[in-house]
Enzyme design. Structure first.
Site, mmCIF file in Angstrom:
data_model
loop_
_atom_site.group_PDB
_atom_site.id
_atom_site.type_symbol
_atom_site.label_atom_id
_atom_site.label_comp_id
_atom_site.label_asym_id
_atom_site.label_seq_id
_atom_site.Cartn_x
_atom_site.Cartn_y
_atom_site.Cartn_z
ATOM 1 C CE LYS A 93 -2.808 -2.602 -0.433
ATOM 2 N NZ LYS A 93 -3.756 -2.387 -1.515
ATOM 3 C CG HIS B 37 -5.088 -0.744 3.778
ATOM 4 N ND1 HIS B 37 -5.195 -0.263 2.485
ATOM 5 C CD2 HIS B 37 -4.289 0.132 4.429
ATOM 6 C CE1 HIS B 37 -4.513 0.857 2.363
ATOM 7 N NE2 HIS B 37 -3.947 1.118 3.531
ATOM 8 C CG ASN B 38 -7.108 -1.639 -0.743
ATOM 9 O OD1 ASN B 38 -6.162 -1.358 -0.009
ATOM 10 N ND2 ASN B 38 -6.946 -1.918 -2.023
ATOM 11 C CD GLU C 182 -7.328 3.317 -0.362
ATOM 12 O OE1 GLU C 182 -7.563 3.462 -1.577
ATOM 13 O OE2 GLU C 182 -6.358 2.653 0.067
ATOM 14 C CB SER D 105 -0.918 0.025 1.231
ATOM 15 O OG SER D 105 -1.715 1.194 1.218
#
Length: 495
Positions: A184, A187-188, A191, A129
């Site tokens: 991940k 995380h996105n 986001e 990232s």
């Protein structure tokens, strides 16, 4: 011929930036791209004079690497990853390592890890990232795979990763097989939610007070001061972007950008995984749905001629509303992050990832897109109590939410009054309220409805004054059914 420390396949933006980052830390890098002209352009351009070895066949690429070979794929997720793996397998030895640095679906990573392990080849799925800048200067890395595989790249990953303000590298071993790509993915998803929340604030300021983009940028910049709870990369780049002028025209660029937000799939996967694991992530889902709505541009243009939303201006003091928005945004962000961490917690149990949520939050403090000051507070919360049932129950966040939840509700009212939809703000608020409600009356009604039309049964509370579920002496929950169509509607225990 001197052999390279690591090989990298894929010469698009992320691959080239990562290769330059690795080389800058003292490692030699062999590079390969399916289209040889891209490799040639890279080594004759940005990589000229650097310890980067170009190769133009997959065989030469593999032969250019030290043993055990360490190969990082920076190619499009999906079929391209499988194609390259199939090409590499006949050329590799037991103990060699393949690293997938793309945004692969975690279940694909689990499958690939298992298939390669059967052949004696190590496999790591690692989230990367930070975008182009992060890849070049220091990304946040989230590697998942065999511990022995991580040991082969631990030093290199720590060398190239971003460093937080306390000097700790933003990388750590996440867990087995698909753990890194799952983290991940979440995380996105966070986001997506964070971006949507900020965008909703900007929209409210535009509609409520006719602010121009630069005026809003000034507000965000004040919020991004060093000791502010909202200080983050996303607030920083939003402010910077809002100030940008359209080239050659006296307009702001943001006003000329089409209101269509595309997405690559990780947000959708996050919501799908949440549905599979029965974990509510409404703010992340709202952000995904908002992006989907943005893509229905033609439909929205047609519907705007039929349906009219409120268009009045806000009559409250502007500075007061700005202060309310600040606190509302922070509460909403806490809610969104809590949803993401709850999903990680559930996945850790379901897939035996054994995730350390404190270490994960610590690894997001620099390099990645959602890096923010309050990740320090999230890290501390999980370090103090790794078993907290939900991030919102941590004292440091519960105090903020209890103090400012009404400001979030007020901000939502202001937004609706000036014709601004705030699905992310609204769902962040509703998540907190539902989570803290001992008895959800809507759920009582739905349970009764299901039993009425489908004989699905229902649980019972101990009494009107005790919201706990009625249980038997041995601790098993009792289930009941009402015979709705029989005289007197008798109730019976069904389990």
């Amino acid at each position: 011929m001197k052999k390279a420390d690591i090989g990298l396949i894929g010469m698009e933006v992320m691959g080239k930036s990562l290769a330059l980052n690795i080389e800058s830390k003292g490692y030699s890098v062999a590079v390969f791209n399916r289209t040889g002209s891209k490799t040639k352009a890279f080594v004759e351009g940005p990589a000229k004079g650097k310890n980067i070895l170009p190769t133009y066949t997959i065989e030469d690429f593999v032969n250019a690497l030290k043993s055990p070979r360490r190969i990082m794929l920076m190619v499009k997720a999906g079929k391209p990853v499988d194609i390259f793996i199939e090409k590499l397998i006949p050329l590799l030895n037991k103990g060699d390592l393949i690293i997938d640095g793309g945004n692969s679906y975690f279940k694909d990573t689990i499958r690939r890890n298992k298939e390669l392990a059967e052949k004696g080849i190590f496999y790591i799925g690692t989230g990367v990232s930070g975008g182009e800048e992060g890849a070049l200067k220091g990304p946040a890395l989230m590697p998942g795979g065999q511990p022995e595989a991580y040991a082969l790249v631990e030093k290199l990953f720590k060398d190239i990763a971003a460093k937080a303000e306390d000097g700790i590298p933003c990388v750590s071993y996440i867990g087995p097989h698909g753990a890194g790509h799952f983290v991940k993915m979440v995380h996105n998803g966070i986001e997506y939610a964070d971006m949507q929340l900020i965008g909703e604030c900007v929209w409210v300021f535009r509609n409520a007070f006719d602010m121009n983009p630069e005026e809003i940028a000034n507000i965000l910049s004040r919020w991004n001061e060093r000791d502010d709870v909202l200080r983050s990369y996303l607030i920083e780049i939003t402010a910077d972007g809002l100030r940008e002028r359209h080239k050659g025209i006296d307009e702001y660029l943001v006003d000329r950008i089409a209101d269509i937000t595309r997405m690559k799939g990780t947000g959708t996967w996050t919501v799908q995984s949440a549905l599979e694991l029965l974990v509510p992530v409404p703010t992340i889902a709202s952000a995904v749905f908002s992006r989907e709505m943005s893509q229905d541009k033609e439909l929205r243009l047609k519907m705007s001629e039929v349906l009219k939303s409120p268009s009045r201006k806000c009559e409250e003091d502007m500075n007061t509303v700005i202060d309310i928005a600040h606190d509302a945004l922070y509460v909403a962000k806490i809610s969104a992050y809590a949803q993401g961490m709850a999903l990680l917690q559930a996945a850790s149990k379901e897939y035996d990832f054994n995730l350390d949520l404190g270490t994960i939050a610590q690894g997001w403090r620099a390099g990645c897109i959602i890096r923010a000051q309050f990740l320090d507070e999230i890290t501390k919360a999980y370090k103090e109590n790794p078993q907290i049932p939900n991030l919102l129950s941590a004292k440091r966040f519960a105090e903020v939410v209890n103090r400012d939840i009404e400001k979030l509700a007020h901000f939502i009212d202001i937004a609706h009054g000036v014709g601004v939809p705030v699905p992310a703000m609204g769902s962040a608020y509703d998540y907190i309220v539902q989570l803290s409600t001992p008895v959800m009356i809507s759920a009582q009604v739905s349970a009764e409805q299901r039993d009425y039309f489908g004989s699905h049964g229902y649980f019972k509370l101990r009494s009107l004054s005790d919201p706990r579920v009625l249980t038997t002496v041995d601790g098993k929950i009792r289930e009941f059914h009402t015979e709705w169509q029989l005289p007197g509607r008798p109730e019976k225990e069904i389990r």
